[in-house]
Design an enzyme around this catalytic site. Sequence first.
Site, PDB file in Angstrom:
ATOM      1  N   GLY A  14       0.828  -1.208   0.000  1.00  0.00           N
ATOM      2  CA  GLY A  14       0.000   0.000   0.000  1.00  0.00           C
ATOM      3  C   GLY A  14       0.859   1.255   0.000  1.00  0.00           C
ATOM      4  CB  ALA A  15       4.152   1.815  -0.983  1.00  0.00           C
ATOM      5  NE  ARG A  17      -4.764   6.604  -1.782  1.00  0.00           N
ATOM      6  CZ  ARG A  17      -5.313   5.612  -2.481  1.00  0.00           C
ATOM      7  NH1 ARG A  17      -4.950   5.406  -3.735  1.00  0.00           N
ATOM      8  NH2 ARG A  17      -6.227   4.823  -1.925  1.00  0.00           N
ATOM      9  CG  ASN A  64      -7.549  -6.245  -4.435  1.00  0.00           C
ATOM     10  OD1 ASN A  64      -7.419  -6.233  -3.209  1.00  0.00           O
ATOM     11  ND2 ASN A  64      -8.665  -5.874  -5.030  1.00  0.00           N
ATOM     12  CB  VAL A  65      -4.107  -7.269   0.110  1.00  0.00           C
ATOM     13  CG1 VAL A  65      -2.902  -6.367  -0.085  1.00  0.00           C
ATOM     14  CG2 VAL A  65      -5.278  -6.494   0.685  1.00  0.00           C
ATOM     15  CE1 TYR A 152      -9.414   2.024   8.397  1.00  0.00           C
ATOM     16  CE2 TYR A 152     -10.313   3.462  10.102  1.00  0.00           C
ATOM     17  CZ  TYR A 152      -9.274   3.106   9.260  1.00  0.00           C
ATOM     18  OH  TYR A 152      -8.097   3.821   9.270  1.00  0.00           O
ATOM     19  CB  ALA A 154     -14.378  -3.550  14.969  1.00  0.00           C
ATOM     20  CE  LYS A 156      -6.397   0.346   9.479  1.00  0.00           C
ATOM     21  NZ  LYS A 156      -5.072   0.076   8.893  1.00  0.00           N
TER      22      LYS A 156
HETATM   23  N1  LIG Z   1      -5.183   9.049   6.461  1.00  0.00           N
HETATM   24  C1  LIG Z   1      -5.602   9.023   7.721  1.00  0.00           C
HETATM   25  O1  LIG Z   1      -6.144   9.994   8.245  1.00  0.00           O
HETATM   26  C2  LIG Z   1      -5.375   7.785   8.558  1.00  0.00           C
HETATM   27  C3  LIG Z   1      -5.682   7.827   9.910  1.00  0.00           C
HETATM   28  C4  LIG Z   1      -5.515   6.689  10.679  1.00  0.00           C
HETATM   29  C5  LIG Z   1      -5.037   5.540  10.105  1.00  0.00           C
HETATM   30  N2  LIG Z   1      -4.731   5.516   8.778  1.00  0.00           N
HETATM   31  C6  LIG Z   1      -4.218   4.277   8.201  1.00  0.00           C
HETATM   32  O2  LIG Z   1      -2.968   4.539   7.584  1.00  0.00           O
HETATM   33  C7  LIG Z   1      -2.821   3.706   6.434  1.00  0.00           C
HETATM   34  C8  LIG Z   1      -2.541   4.566   5.205  1.00  0.00           C
HETATM   35  O3  LIG Z   1      -3.617   5.448   5.011  1.00  0.00           O
HETATM   36  P1  LIG Z   1      -3.519   6.644   3.941  1.00  0.00           P
HETATM   37  O4  LIG Z   1      -4.702   7.498   4.219  1.00  0.00           O
HETATM   38  O5  LIG Z   1      -2.164   7.218   3.951  1.00  0.00           O
HETATM   39  O6  LIG Z   1      -3.645   5.915   2.527  1.00  0.00           O
HETATM   40  P2  LIG Z   1      -4.900   5.285   1.763  1.00  0.00           P
HETATM   41  O7  LIG Z   1      -5.567   6.329   0.954  1.00  0.00           O
HETATM   42  O8  LIG Z   1      -5.720   4.480   2.710  1.00  0.00           O
HETATM   43  O9  LIG Z   1      -4.116   4.318   0.722  1.00  0.00           O
HETATM   44  C9  LIG Z   1      -3.419   3.217   1.180  1.00  0.00           C
HETATM   45  C10 LIG Z   1      -2.615   2.549   0.093  1.00  0.00           C
HETATM   46  O10 LIG Z   1      -3.046   1.189   0.028  1.00  0.00           O
HETATM   47  C11 LIG Z   1      -3.378   0.821  -1.320  1.00  0.00           C
HETATM   48  N3  LIG Z   1      -4.502  -0.114  -1.251  1.00  0.00           N
HETATM   49  C12 LIG Z   1      -5.764   0.136  -0.837  1.00  0.00           C
HETATM   50  N4  LIG Z   1      -6.502  -0.991  -0.921  1.00  0.00           N
HETATM   51  C13 LIG Z   1      -5.672  -1.965  -1.385  1.00  0.00           C
HETATM   52  C14 LIG Z   1      -5.849  -3.343  -1.687  1.00  0.00           C
HETATM   53  N5  LIG Z   1      -7.034  -3.945  -1.544  1.00  0.00           N
HETATM   54  N6  LIG Z   1      -4.782  -4.057  -2.148  1.00  0.00           N
HETATM   55  C15 LIG Z   1      -3.583  -3.455  -2.316  1.00  0.00           C
HETATM   56  N7  LIG Z   1      -3.360  -2.148  -2.037  1.00  0.00           N
HETATM   57  C16 LIG Z   1      -4.400  -1.422  -1.587  1.00  0.00           C
HETATM   58  C17 LIG Z   1      -3.709   2.167  -1.992  1.00  0.00           C
HETATM   59  O11 LIG Z   1      -3.466   2.172  -3.396  1.00  0.00           O
HETATM   60  P3  LIG Z   1      -4.589   1.651  -4.454  1.00  0.00           P
HETATM   61  O12 LIG Z   1      -5.815   2.446  -4.218  1.00  0.00           O
HETATM   62  O13 LIG Z   1      -3.947   1.888  -5.792  1.00  0.00           O
HETATM   63  O14 LIG Z   1      -4.763   0.209  -4.173  1.00  0.00           O
HETATM   64  C18 LIG Z   1      -2.733   3.102  -1.316  1.00  0.00           C
HETATM   65  O15 LIG Z   1      -1.463   3.022  -1.929  1.00  0.00           O
HETATM   66  C19 LIG Z   1      -4.113   2.889   6.332  1.00  0.00           C
HETATM   67  O16 LIG Z   1      -3.912   1.638   6.953  1.00  0.00           O
HETATM   68  C20 LIG Z   1      -5.115   3.718   7.111  1.00  0.00           C
HETATM   69  O17 LIG Z   1      -6.160   2.938   7.659  1.00  0.00           O
HETATM   70  C21 LIG Z   1      -4.891   6.610   7.978  1.00  0.00           C
END
Ligand SMILES: NC(=O)c1ccc[n+]([C@@H]2O[C@H](COP(=O)([O-])OP(=O)(O)OC[C@H]3O[C@@H](n4cnc5c(N)ncnc54)[C@H](OP(=O)(O)O)[C@@H]3O)[C@@H](O)[C@H]2O)c1
Length: 253
Positions: A14-15, A17, A64-65, A152, A154, A156
């Site tokens: 998931g890298a 963005r 896709n995971v 989500y 729960a 996490k």
């Molecule tokens: N942003 C926040 O405010 C926040 C807060 C708390 C926790 N988090 C956690 O931090 C992590 C990163 O969040 P983020 O907001 O920076 O990014 P994000 O928008 O959730 O994107 C995560 C990355 O995972 C990939 N991805 C999503 N679904 C996938 C799948 N089924 N298979 C393979 N790859 C997949 C996405 O690319 P594709 O769409 O191309 O697959 C993207 O590169 C997540 O675990 C999120 O729950 C985020």
Amino acid sequence: MDLGLTGKKAIIIGAARGIGMATAEILAREGCDLAITARSEDGVKDAVAHLRKYGTNVIGSAVNVKKEDAYKAWLAGAIEELGGCDVLIPISSSGGGMGSEKYWHNAFEVDVLGPVRAVEAVLPTMTEHQTGSIVLIATTSAGEAMGGPQAYNAMKASLVTWGKQLALAHGKDGIRVNVVSPGPVEFEGGNWDMIKGTMEKFYAGTLRQQPLGRLGTPEEIARAIAFLASPAASWCNGSHLVVDGGYTNRTHF
Ligand SMILES: NC(=O)c1ccc[n+]([C@@H]2O[C@H](COP(=O)([O-])OP(=O)(O)OC[C@H]3O[C@@H](n4cnc5c(N)ncnc54)[C@H](OP(=O)(O)O)[C@@H]3O)[C@@H](O)[C@H]2O)c1
């Protein structure tokens, strides 16, 4: 401080963005070889091209995971191509949603089975080499009742418990497992960017609750993840680090 990451081999799921991309960038800059993935082929291609500018070996392809066989094959291929795995950071997430059972299935498959399958894939090589570091990503929404009832949060929360169990089970093999819980993080094209445009009151309310007067950036979370992933954090094992600018309204004993 030298993080000691030079020459390490890291896998980030998931890298393409946000926090994942920012983490990959720090690790590449610190001298790690990387294998990265996400679902978007263009997203992965662009990320790989960007990360290669730091001069380490960066490989990546889309998967896709949720597609079990393809994902397991990707993980095995990444370990083989890198020649092992010192650092695993499974970041991809379902992103939430509520209203029907399908969200529970989706969150379980992406947020739980995504990391579970990755950890199972890397444990043999980490155990063989008696060294490894795994960082799981939860959320402040797991530790506090935020938003409506949904899978989500729960799912996490289960990573915090599982991370500690892994740390206790595999510490004897030199494998450290830690969990990072980010607070709300904003970046172009991310969830909070979307919320800002579509749920203005909710966004404004969340912003008002931030002691530092703003949401976090991907880099601010990525720096914490990179530290825990690195040999510089050699005594951090089984920890749960909340990185939220002080947002959560509790003391973290
Ligand atoms: N942003 C926040 O405010 C926040 C807060 C708390 C926790 N988090 C956690 O931090 C992590 C990163 O969040 P983020 O907001 O920076 O990014 P994000 O928008 O959730 O994107 C995560 C990355 O995972 C990939 N991805 C999503 N679904 C996938 C799948 N089924 N298979 C393979 N790859 C997949 C996405 O690319 P594709 O769409 O191309 O697959 C993207 O590169 C997540 O675990 C999120 O729950 C985020």
